[in-house]
Each structure stands twice: as structure tokens, then as C-alpha cells.
Design an enzyme around this catalytic site. Structure first.
Site, PDB file in Angstrom:
ATOM      1  N   LYS A  60      26.102   9.731 -43.658  1.00 36.30           N
ATOM      2  CA  LYS A  60      26.501   8.315 -43.754  1.00 36.30           C
ATOM      3  C   LYS A  60      25.297   7.383 -43.562  1.00 36.30           C
ATOM      4  O   LYS A  60      25.243   6.302 -44.158  1.00 36.30           O
ATOM      5  CB  LYS A  60      27.590   7.986 -42.725  1.00 36.30           C
TER       6      LYS A  60
ATOM      7  N   TYR B 231      30.939  13.955 -34.754  1.00 31.84           N
ATOM      8  CA  TYR B 231      30.730  13.454 -36.127  1.00 31.84           C
ATOM      9  C   TYR B 231      29.561  14.196 -36.793  1.00 31.84           C
ATOM     10  O   TYR B 231      29.512  14.335 -38.013  1.00 31.84           O
ATOM     11  CB  TYR B 231      30.516  11.936 -36.129  1.00 31.84           C
TER      12      TYR B 231
HETATM   13  N1  NAD Z   1      39.510   8.367 -41.796  1.00 30.88           N
HETATM   14  C1  NAD Z   1      38.598   7.743 -41.103  1.00 30.88           C
HETATM   15  O1  NAD Z   1      38.717   7.547 -39.899  1.00 30.88           O
HETATM   16  C2  NAD Z   1      37.378   7.212 -41.788  1.00 30.88           C
HETATM   17  C3  NAD Z   1      36.582   6.263 -41.121  1.00 30.88           C
HETATM   18  C4  NAD Z   1      35.444   5.772 -41.746  1.00 30.88           C
HETATM   19  C5  NAD Z   1      35.104   6.246 -43.011  1.00 30.88           C
HETATM   20  N2  NAD Z   1      35.891   7.175 -43.633  1.00 30.88           N
HETATM   21  C6  NAD Z   1      35.485   7.624 -44.973  1.00 30.88           C
HETATM   22  O2  NAD Z   1      36.459   7.219 -45.905  1.00 30.88           O
HETATM   23  C7  NAD Z   1      36.363   8.049 -47.063  1.00 30.88           C
HETATM   24  C8  NAD Z   1      37.755   8.500 -47.473  1.00 30.88           C
HETATM   25  O3  NAD Z   1      38.304   9.386 -46.526  1.00 30.88           O
HETATM   26  P1  NAD Z   1      39.797   9.284 -45.993  1.00 30.88           P
HETATM   27  O4  NAD Z   1      39.700   9.141 -44.526  1.00 30.88           O
HETATM   28  O5  NAD Z   1      40.580   8.332 -46.795  1.00 30.88           O
HETATM   29  O6  NAD Z   1      40.340  10.779 -46.219  1.00 30.88           O
HETATM   30  P2  NAD Z   1      41.032  11.480 -47.494  1.00 30.88           P
HETATM   31  O7  NAD Z   1      41.072  12.932 -47.136  1.00 30.88           O
HETATM   32  O8  NAD Z   1      42.302  10.826 -47.833  1.00 30.88           O
HETATM   33  O9  NAD Z   1      39.985  11.210 -48.659  1.00 30.88           O
HETATM   34  C9  NAD Z   1      38.836  12.007 -48.847  1.00 30.88           C
HETATM   35  C10 NAD Z   1      38.737  12.202 -50.344  1.00 30.88           C
HETATM   36  O10 NAD Z   1      37.526  12.912 -50.656  1.00 30.88           O
HETATM   37  C11 NAD Z   1      37.833  13.655 -51.807  1.00 30.88           C
HETATM   38  N3  NAD Z   1      36.826  14.697 -52.065  1.00 30.88           N
HETATM   39  C12 NAD Z   1      36.350  15.664 -51.227  1.00 30.88           C
HETATM   40  N4  NAD Z   1      35.494  16.458 -51.900  1.00 30.88           N
HETATM   41  C13 NAD Z   1      35.405  15.969 -53.163  1.00 30.88           C
HETATM   42  C14 NAD Z   1      34.699  16.351 -54.345  1.00 30.88           C
HETATM   43  N5  NAD Z   1      33.900  17.445 -54.356  1.00 30.88           N
HETATM   44  N6  NAD Z   1      34.841  15.639 -55.466  1.00 30.88           N
HETATM   45  C15 NAD Z   1      35.661  14.543 -55.507  1.00 30.88           C
HETATM   46  N7  NAD Z   1      36.377  14.140 -54.430  1.00 30.88           N
HETATM   47  C16 NAD Z   1      36.250  14.854 -53.279  1.00 30.88           C
HETATM   48  C17 NAD Z   1      39.199  14.250 -51.496  1.00 30.88           C
HETATM   49  O11 NAD Z   1      39.821  14.751 -52.671  1.00 30.88           O
HETATM   50  C18 NAD Z   1      39.898  13.029 -50.923  1.00 30.88           C
HETATM   51  O12 NAD Z   1      40.530  12.295 -51.932  1.00 30.88           O
HETATM   52  C19 NAD Z   1      35.386   9.155 -46.703  1.00 30.88           C
HETATM   53  O13 NAD Z   1      34.103   8.812 -47.178  1.00 30.88           O
HETATM   54  C20 NAD Z   1      35.378   9.124 -45.188  1.00 30.88           C
HETATM   55  O14 NAD Z   1      34.195   9.642 -44.635  1.00 30.88           O
HETATM   56  C21 NAD Z   1      37.020   7.660 -43.043  1.00 30.88           C
END
Ligand code: NAD
Length: 263
Positions: free
Chosen positions: A171, A164
Site C-alpha cells: 500500500k 497488516y
Molecule cells: N476491508 C477493509 O477494511 C479495507 C480497508 C482499507 C482498504 N481496503 C482495500 O479495499 C480494496 C477492496 O477490498 P474489500 O475490502 O472490498 O474486499 P473484497 O474481498 O470485497 O474485494 C477484494 C477484491 O479483490 C479482487 N481480486 C483479488 N485478486 C484479484 C486478481 N488477481 N485480479 C482481479 N481482482 C482480484 C477480488 O476478486 C475482490 O473483488 C482492497 O484494495 C483492500 O486492500 C480494505
């Protein structure tokens, strides 16, 4: 004695207006949340990263009947401001904000934290942390009747999770920002939450090496013995936007089947 009447579940957010940032496709956590907000009667504005992303997001925005659908790359000067200006003009106020974005350049994310260069660190922090602080700043004057702000975090902020890396650092800063902003905006009736889901197979997650191992571990060790879905995250997040949750703020809400209590 009269029993209090709670609002109809399906219209519990009726008349509320929210902005959802972070839908890339139908696996995005932001999509799970947007569906839940909409199912409870809210109207949602949706953004997409750029023209390339638009074709994946547009059908979802149509399904949500989103009255506002705009590009937003937080690294492009002025785009964040434009989204909030339009919301101000068309809606005049905002009830909730969902920030569900993160990014770290491969060179920074895939190496040791001790080796991250300044550019990699700044980009990671800019997209994954500062953009939330900026959105909160722009949302504050629009949350005239109070409101709720959400951002997505992960347990790698609290303990060292293999692979990570620098995202854990970002985070941790994001969760601290949530606490400070919750304290600052609380007197205005604005609540602020970090939502911490268990691992989900999304596009962002595919950038983390050996992610399958994290999923296996979560599934076998979480007290619920279950992985979470984007709909699980969406429903629990939408709950926090309800009036019934109006005195919950500043927290990191784990939606992970209880995994975070296990060593
Ligand atoms: N997938 C997991 O296991 C998980 C677990 C905990 C937290 N998260 C967090 O959840 C959030 C969403 O991620 P996800 O897993 O749904 O993946 P995802 O890839 O579907 O979403 C990530 C989003 O970030 C956007 N993004 C990246 N750079 C950007 C920029 N410069 N401007 C605007 N948007 C931008 C992308 O367009 C995308 O829509 C993130 O913060 C991620 O760290 C994910």
C-alpha cells in the site's frame, strides 16, 4: 446578482462512464462505490474475478444495469487489456476508473515482512500495486476529456499496523504510485486518488488475523466514534469524481471517521 446553479445531485455524473474493478459480493467496497456512482447518474462497467465469482457479482451488475460485464483476473496475461479494448470499442472514452483489489498469498501476508520470499512479494505487489499502474496506463488514452482514477489503500501503509505486514509495504508503494501518476497525468485533466477507508468487514479483511480488534479500536477511538460503511466510502469517493472536486488530486483521502489523526 445571480446565485450559481449547481447540477442536480441525482444527475451530477449523468453521461459519465466508469469502470469498477473489485466487486466480489455485496460487502465489497467496490460495490459501495459502484452504487454511489450509479446513484449520481453514471454508467458503470463491472468486472468479476472468474467463473466462480461470477454468480455473486452478476446480480449486482444487473442491479447497476452495467452495459459491460467481463471477467478480469489481473494475473491472467492479456485480460486487463481486453477490458480496456472493449471499453474503447463500445464507449470510445472513459471518465473514471475504480481499482479496488488487493491480494497477498497467506504465506507472505501472515508472516513477518522480514521473512517474505520473492514469490510472495511479487504476487502481492503485482495484484495490489502494479495492476493499478497498468490500469492507469490503459485508461489514460481513454480519458480524452480528463477523468478520475481511484485506488483503495489502508493506513497500514504509513505506520505499522499489527498483522497488516507485507500489505502495508504494497500500500505504501501504491500511494507513491498515486502521487507520481497524479503528477504525470494532471496536465491532461486526469486526477488520481488513493482512498483510505477505516476497517470494514469484507472478504479481503477476513484474511487479516485479529481484524475484529482493529474494528473495535477504530470504533472506540475515531473522532467520529463510528465505523465506516461501504456506502460512506462510496459517497465520499463519488464526490471526488464530480466536477466540483476537479482541483483535488494526488491525495490519500481518509474515510475513517478521523482515526488517522489519533495516536
Ligand atoms: N476491508 C477493509 O477494511 C479495507 C480497508 C482499507 C482498504 N481496503 C482495500 O479495499 C480494496 C477492496 O477490498 P474489500 O475490502 O472490498 O474486499 P473484497 O474481498 O470485497 O474485494 C477484494 C477484491 O479483490 C479482487 N481480486 C483479488 N485478486 C484479484 C486478481 N488477481 N485480479 C482481479 N481482482 C482480484 C477480488 O476478486 C475482490 O473483488 C482492497 O484494495 C483492500 O486492500 C480494505
Amino acid at each position: 446578482m445571480t446565485i450559481p446553479v449547481f447540477p442536480e445531485t441525482s444527475v451530477a455524473l449523468k453521461g459519465k462512464k466508469g469502470l469498477v474493478v473489485g466487486i466480489a459480493n455485496d460487502q465489497s467496497i467496490a460495490w459501495g462505490c459502484a452504487k454511489a456512482f450509479r446513484a449520481l447518474g453514471a454508467e458503470v462497467a463491472v468486472t468479476y474475478l472468474n467463473e466462480k465469482a461470477r454468480k455473486h457479482v452478476e446480480p449486482l451488475a444487473v442491479a447497476l444495469e452495467a452495459p459491460i460485464f467481463m471477467p478480469l483476473d489481473v494475473m491472467v496475461e492479456g485480460e486487463t487489456e481486453k477490458v480496456f479494448e472493449r471499453i474503447g470499442k463500445e464507449w470510445g472514452h472513459l471518465d473514471f476508473l475504480l481499482h479496488s483489489i488487493a491480494f497477498s498469498p497467506k504465506g507472505a501476508l501472515h508472516g513477518r515482512v522480514v521473512d517474505v520470499d520473492r514469490e510472495g512479494f511479487q504476487k502481492t505487489m503485482d495484484v495490489s500495486c502494479w495492476s493499478f499502474m497498468r490500469m492507469a496506463h490503459l485508461a489514460e488514452p481513454l480519458m480524452k476529456n480528463g477523468g478520475t482514477m481511484f485506488t483503495m489503500t489502508y493506513y497500514g501503509s504509513q505506520i505499522v499496523v499489527k498483522n497488516y505486514n507485507v500489505m502495508g509495504v504494497a500500500k505504501a508503494a501504491l500511494e507513491a504510485a498515486v502521487r507520481y501518476i497524479a503528477a504525470e497525468l494532471g496536465p491532461k485533466g486526469i486526477r488520481v486518488h488513493a482512498i483510505s477507508p477505516g476497517p470494514l468487514a469484507t472478504r479481503a479483511a477476513s484474511g487479516i488475523p485479529e481484524f475484529d480488534e482493529l474494528m473495535d479500536k477504530a470504533q472506540s477511538q475515531a473522532p467520529a466514534r463510528s465505523l465506516v460503511s461501504i456506502d460512506d466510502v462510496g459517497r465520499a469517493t463519488a464526490f471526488l469524481a464530480l466536477d466540483g472536486a476537479k482541483l483535488i488530486t494526488g491525495s490519500v483521502m481518509y474515510i475513517d471517521g478521523g482515526y488517522h489523526i489519533i495516536d
